[in-house]
Design a protein around this motif. Structure first.
Motif, PDB file in Angstrom:
ATOM      1  N   GLY A  43       3.809 -11.102  -8.427  1.00 49.78           N
ATOM      2  CA  GLY A  43       2.529 -11.453  -7.823  1.00 49.78           C
ATOM      3  C   GLY A  43       2.143 -10.596  -6.628  1.00 49.78           C
ATOM      4  N   VAL A  44       2.886  -9.497  -6.401  1.00 50.17           N
ATOM      5  CA  VAL A  44       2.570  -8.605  -5.280  1.00 50.17           C
ATOM      6  C   VAL A  44       1.613  -7.518  -5.780  1.00 50.17           C
ATOM      7  CG1 VAL A  44       3.503  -6.994  -3.579  1.00 50.17           C
ATOM      8  CG2 VAL A  44       4.801  -9.041  -4.201  1.00 50.17           C
ATOM      9  N   ARG A  45       0.486  -7.376  -5.105  1.00 47.70           N
ATOM     10  CA  ARG A  45      -0.472  -6.331  -5.482  1.00 47.70           C
ATOM     11  C   ARG A  45       0.086  -4.973  -5.076  1.00 47.70           C
ATOM     12  NH1 ARG A  45      -5.725  -8.341  -6.339  1.00 47.70           N
ATOM     13  NH2 ARG A  45      -6.067 -10.469  -5.598  1.00 47.70           N
ATOM     14  N   PHE A  46      -0.180  -3.971  -5.893  1.00 47.93           N
ATOM     15  CA  PHE A  46       0.214  -2.598  -5.553  1.00 47.93           C
ATOM     16  C   PHE A  46      -1.054  -1.758  -5.482  1.00 47.93           C
ATOM     17  CE2 PHE A  46       1.642   1.712  -6.094  1.00 47.93           C
ATOM     18  CZ  PHE A  46       2.839   1.754  -5.367  1.00 47.93           C
ATOM     19  N   VAL A  47      -1.321  -1.218  -4.303  1.00 49.80           N
ATOM     20  CA  VAL A  47      -2.576  -0.488  -4.069  1.00 49.80           C
ATOM     21  C   VAL A  47      -2.273   0.930  -3.592  1.00 49.80           C
ATOM     22  CG1 VAL A  47      -4.713  -0.430  -2.717  1.00 49.80           C
ATOM     23  CG2 VAL A  47      -3.805  -2.622  -3.505  1.00 49.80           C
ATOM     24  N   VAL A  48      -2.846   1.888  -4.271  1.00 50.17           N
ATOM     25  CA  VAL A  48      -2.760   3.280  -3.853  1.00 50.17           C
ATOM     26  C   VAL A  48      -3.625   3.473  -2.617  1.00 50.17           C
ATOM     27  CG1 VAL A  48      -3.566   5.583  -4.519  1.00 50.17           C
ATOM     28  CG2 VAL A  48      -2.243   4.211  -6.140  1.00 50.17           C
ATOM     29  N   ALA A  49      -3.071   4.126  -1.580  1.00 47.42           N
ATOM     30  CA  ALA A  49      -3.846   4.473  -0.378  1.00 47.42           C
ATOM     31  C   ALA A  49      -3.646   5.959  -0.139  1.00 47.42           C
ATOM     32  CB  ALA A  49      -3.372   3.655   0.818  1.00 47.42           C
ATOM     33  N   THR A  50      -4.650   6.734  -0.492  1.00 48.49           N
ATOM     34  CA  THR A  50      -4.488   8.182  -0.573  1.00 48.49           C
ATOM     35  C   THR A  50      -5.620   8.934   0.116  1.00 48.49           C
ATOM     36  OG1 THR A  50      -4.263  10.037  -2.163  1.00 48.49           O
ATOM     37  CG2 THR A  50      -5.675   8.213  -2.830  1.00 48.49           C
ATOM     38  N   GLY A  51      -5.366  10.181   0.435  1.00 48.89           N
ATOM     39  CA  GLY A  51      -6.426  11.069   0.890  1.00 48.89           C
ATOM     40  C   GLY A  51      -7.215  11.645  -0.270  1.00 48.89           C
ATOM     41  N   ARG A  52      -6.679  11.506  -1.472  1.00 49.67           N
ATOM     42  CA  ARG A  52      -7.347  12.058  -2.663  1.00 49.67           C
ATOM     43  C   ARG A  52      -8.640  11.306  -2.982  1.00 49.67           C
ATOM     44  NH1 ARG A  52      -3.304  13.692  -7.534  1.00 49.67           N
ATOM     45  NH2 ARG A  52      -1.522  14.500  -6.376  1.00 49.67           N
ATOM     46  N   SER A  53      -9.463  11.958  -3.803  1.00 51.66           N
ATOM     47  CA  SER A  53     -10.669  11.305  -4.304  1.00 51.66           C
ATOM     48  C   SER A  53     -10.294  10.348  -5.436  1.00 51.66           C
ATOM     49  CB  SER A  53     -11.661  12.353  -4.829  1.00 51.66           C
ATOM     50  OG  SER A  53     -11.084  13.054  -5.928  1.00 51.66           O
ATOM     51  N   TYR A  54     -11.189   9.423  -5.742  1.00 46.24           N
ATOM     52  CA  TYR A  54     -10.914   8.438  -6.789  1.00 46.24           C
ATOM     53  C   TYR A  54     -10.776   9.107  -8.156  1.00 46.24           C
ATOM     54  CZ  TYR A  54     -11.376   4.249  -9.680  1.00 46.24           C
ATOM     55  OH  TYR A  54     -11.153   3.251 -10.595  1.00 46.24           O
ATOM     56  N   PHE A  65       0.853  -1.191   0.000  1.00 44.91           N
ATOM     57  CA  PHE A  65       0.000   0.000   0.000  1.00 44.91           C
ATOM     58  C   PHE A  65       0.889   1.242   0.000  1.00 44.91           C
ATOM     59  CE2 PHE A  65      -2.491  -3.277   2.180  1.00 44.91           C
ATOM     60  CZ  PHE A  65      -3.696  -3.199   1.503  1.00 44.91           C
ATOM     61  N   SER A  66       0.633   2.151  -0.925  1.00 42.11           N
ATOM     62  CA  SER A  66       1.459   3.359  -0.997  1.00 42.11           C
ATOM     63  C   SER A  66       0.619   4.621  -0.999  1.00 42.11           C
ATOM     64  CB  SER A  66       2.324   3.340  -2.262  1.00 42.11           C
ATOM     65  OG  SER A  66       3.083   4.531  -2.362  1.00 42.11           O
ATOM     66  N   ASP A  67       1.022   5.550  -0.144  1.00 38.31           N
ATOM     67  CA  ASP A  67       0.515   6.913  -0.200  1.00 38.31           C
ATOM     68  C   ASP A  67       0.969   7.531  -1.531  1.00 38.31           C
ATOM     69  OD1 ASP A  67      -0.345   9.552   0.752  1.00 38.31           O
ATOM     70  OD2 ASP A  67       1.795   9.958   1.027  1.00 38.31           O
ATOM     71  N   LEU A  68       0.333   8.629  -1.928  1.00 41.50           N
ATOM     72  CA  LEU A  68       0.695   9.295  -3.184  1.00 41.50           C
ATOM     73  C   LEU A  68       1.570  10.527  -2.959  1.00 41.50           C
ATOM     74  CD1 LEU A  68      -2.563   9.050  -5.341  1.00 41.50           C
ATOM     75  CD2 LEU A  68      -0.519   7.611  -5.402  1.00 41.50           C
ATOM     76  N   ASP A  69       0.948  11.597  -2.437  1.00 39.67           N
ATOM     77  CA  ASP A  69       1.651  12.881  -2.341  1.00 39.67           C
ATOM     78  C   ASP A  69       2.797  12.807  -1.343  1.00 39.67           C
ATOM     79  OD1 ASP A  69      -0.016  14.639  -4.120  1.00 39.67           O
ATOM     80  OD2 ASP A  69      -1.559  13.839  -2.803  1.00 39.67           O
ATOM     81  N   GLU A  70       3.977  13.243  -1.796  1.00 38.24           N
ATOM     82  CA  GLU A  70       5.208  13.219  -1.000  1.00 38.24           C
ATOM     83  C   GLU A  70       5.660  11.795  -0.663  1.00 38.24           C
ATOM     84  OE1 GLU A  70       2.621  15.520   0.577  1.00 38.24           O
ATOM     85  OE2 GLU A  70       3.282  16.820  -1.068  1.00 38.24           O
ATOM     86  N   THR A  71       5.145  10.804  -1.395  1.00 37.98           N
ATOM     87  CA  THR A  71       5.600   9.417  -1.210  1.00 37.98           C
ATOM     88  C   THR A  71       5.899   8.758  -2.557  1.00 37.98           C
ATOM     89  OG1 THR A  71       4.339   9.163   0.843  1.00 37.98           O
ATOM     90  CG2 THR A  71       5.060   7.141  -0.236  1.00 37.98           C
ATOM     91  N   LEU A  72       4.863   8.580  -3.373  1.00 38.04           N
ATOM     92  CA  LEU A  72       5.029   7.913  -4.679  1.00 38.04           C
ATOM     93  C   LEU A  72       5.251   8.904  -5.816  1.00 38.04           C
ATOM     94  CD1 LEU A  72       4.826   5.215  -6.339  1.00 38.04           C
ATOM     95  CD2 LEU A  72       2.393   5.745  -6.618  1.00 38.04           C
ATOM     96  N   LEU A  73       4.626  10.070  -5.702  1.00 38.28           N
ATOM     97  CA  LEU A  73       4.563  11.004  -6.833  1.00 38.28           C
ATOM     98  C   LEU A  73       5.669  12.057  -6.796  1.00 38.28           C
ATOM     99  CD1 LEU A  73       0.725  11.772  -6.885  1.00 38.28           C
ATOM    100  CD2 LEU A  73       1.949   9.886  -7.976  1.00 38.28           C
ATOM    101  N   VAL A  74       6.031  12.514  -7.993  1.00 34.74           N
ATOM    102  CA  VAL A  74       6.873  13.704  -8.152  1.00 34.74           C
ATOM    103  C   VAL A  74       6.134  14.605  -9.143  1.00 34.74           C
ATOM    104  CG1 VAL A  74       9.097  14.609  -8.910  1.00 34.74           C
ATOM    105  CG2 VAL A  74       8.995  12.402  -7.717  1.00 34.74           C
ATOM    106  N   ASN A  75       5.799  15.811  -8.707  1.00 28.12           N
ATOM    107  CA  ASN A  75       5.004  16.727  -9.547  1.00 28.12           C
ATOM    108  C   ASN A  75       3.719  16.061 -10.054  1.00 28.12           C
ATOM    109  OD1 ASN A  75       6.885  18.831  -9.274  1.00 28.12           O
ATOM    110  ND2 ASN A  75       8.133  17.995 -10.944  1.00 28.12           N
ATOM    111  N   HIS A  76       3.052  15.370  -9.149  1.00 25.51           N
ATOM    112  CA  HIS A  76       1.741  14.761  -9.393  1.00 25.51           C
ATOM    113  C   HIS A  76       1.761  13.600 -10.387  1.00 25.51           C
ATOM    114  CE1 HIS A  76       0.156  17.949  -6.911  1.00 25.51           C
ATOM    115  NE2 HIS A  76       0.687  18.843  -7.713  1.00 25.51           N
ATOM    116  N   HIS A  77       2.948  13.084 -10.687  1.00 22.70           N
ATOM    117  CA  HIS A  77       3.056  11.909 -11.572  1.00 22.70           C
ATOM    118  C   HIS A  77       3.952  10.859 -10.929  1.00 22.70           C
ATOM    119  CE1 HIS A  77       0.937  13.432 -15.109  1.00 22.70           C
ATOM    120  NE2 HIS A  77       1.448  14.619 -14.795  1.00 22.70           N
TER     121      HIS A  77
END
Length: 271
Positions: free
Chosen positions: A35-46, A7-19
Motif C-alpha cells: 500500500g506504499v505509493r512509489f512516485v518518481v521525482a526527477t529533473g527529466r521531462s514527463y 519518492f525516488s530520483d531517477l538518474d544515479e539513484t533508481l536507474l542503471v543505464n536508463h532502465h
C-alpha cells in the motif's frame, strides 16, 4: 513506523543505464503491494519517463503520479493528466538563454514537449537518445524556436563541476528569480524561484492528504537535497557527496547500481 509514500530520483539513484533494474522493480512491487505509493521525482521531462513508468508498474494508472522538471510539473499518470505546472517566465528564460551564449556550455531548453539543444555537445546528444528524450539540435543560437511555448527549465551542461560552480555563483547575483541546483555532475539546473523537488513532494503530499512525515525520499545529488530535507525520512545513495550524506537521515550502504532503492524499501517498508 509505516511510511505511505516513497519518492525516488531517477538518474544515479533508481536507474542503471536508463532502465529500472529487476532488483529495484521487484522491491517496488513489494512496497506497492503493502500500500506504499512509489512516485518518481526527477529533473527529466514527463515524456522522457514513460518506459520507466512501465517498468515500475505505474504507467497510465489511476492514482499514480510523477514529479518532473524538479517539481515544476506534477502529473497523474492516467491519461497523462497535468495537475500542476510552473515554468520559467519567457522573458526570464530568454535572459538566461542569452547568458549561455557567451559561456563554454551546452544549453538545453526544456519545454513541456521537447528539449532544444544549443551549442550541441556530442556526448549530450547521445545521452538524450539513450534517455529517449524528444529533442531538437539547433543550428543557430536563436531563442525564437521556443518563444510562446511553456518553458519548464533551462540547463547549462559541461562535464566540469568547478567551471559550473563559478558560473552558478555569477548567475545567482543577477538572477534572483531563479532556483539553481546541480545534477548528474554535469548540469546547472534553472527552474522558477521556489521550484524544487521539495516543493514538488510537498505539493503532491498535500494533494493526496499525506503528512510529509509519512514520506521517504531518496536521491543522490544537489537537486535532490530539498526533498531529502523535506521528507520524514531523507535518504541518499552511497556515492552521494559528503555534504549530502551529512544532511540525510539515512545513507545507503549500496550505490545506485547495487540497489540503493531496494535497500531503503527492505529496511524501512518491508521490515
Amino acid at each position: 513506523m509505516m511510511y505511505k509514500i516513497l519518492f525516488s530520483d531517477l538518474d544515479e539513484t533508481l536507474l542503471v543505464n536508463h532502465h529500472v533494474p529487476s532488483f529495484n522493480q521487484e522491491a517496488i512491487q513489494k512496497a506497492r503491494q503493502k500500500g506504499v505509493r512509489f512516485v518518481v521525482a526527477t529533473g527529466r521531462s514527463y515524456n522522457m519517463i514513460q518506459e520507466i513508468l512501465e517498468e515500475i508498474g505505474t504507467y497510465d494508472q489511476v492514482g499514480e503520479y510523477s514529479i518532473c522538471f524538479n517539481g515544476g510539473l506534477i502529473v497523474e499518470n492516467r491519461n497523462h493528466r497535468i495537475l500542476h505546472f510552473q515554468g520559467l517566465e519567457e522573458k526570464l528564460a530568454q535572459e538566461l538563454f542569452e547568458r549561455g551564449r557567451y559561456l563554454d556550455v551546452c544549453v538545453l531548453v526544456f519545454t513541456l514537449d521537447c528539449c532544444y539543444i544549443y551549442h550541441p555537445d556530442k556526448n549530450e546528444i547521445e545521452r538524450k537518445k539513450a534517455q529517449k528524450a524528444p529533442f531538437q539540435v539547433m543550428e543557430e543560437y536563436d531563442f525564437s524556436a521556443v518563444k510562446g511555448q511553456k518553458i519548464a527549465k533551462i540547463l547549462f551542461m559541461r562535464r566540469d563541476m568547478d567551471y559550473l560552480r563559478d558560473v552558478k555563483s555569477a548567475l545567482e547575483k543577477d538572477f534572483t528569480q531563479v532556483s539553481f541546483s546541480f545534477s548528474s555532475n554535469r548540469y546547472i539546473e534553472m527552474n522558477a524561484m521556489g521550484i524544487n523537488k521539495g516543493y514538488g513532494i510537498s505539493w503532491l503530499c498535500d494533494y493526496l492528504h499525506i503528512d510529509l512525515k509519512d514520506a521517504i525520499a531518496i536521491g543522490d545529488n544537489y537537486n535532490d537535497v530539498p526533498m531529502i530535507k523535506k521528507a520524514g525520512l531523507g535518504c541518499c545513495v552511497e556515492s552521494s557527496y559528503d555534504d549530502i550524506k551529512r544532511l540525510s537521515d539515512y545513507v545507503c550502504e549500496k550505490d545506485y547500481g547495487e540497489g540503493a532503492v531496494k535497500e531503503v524499501i527492505e529496511k524501512f517498508i518491508e521490515e
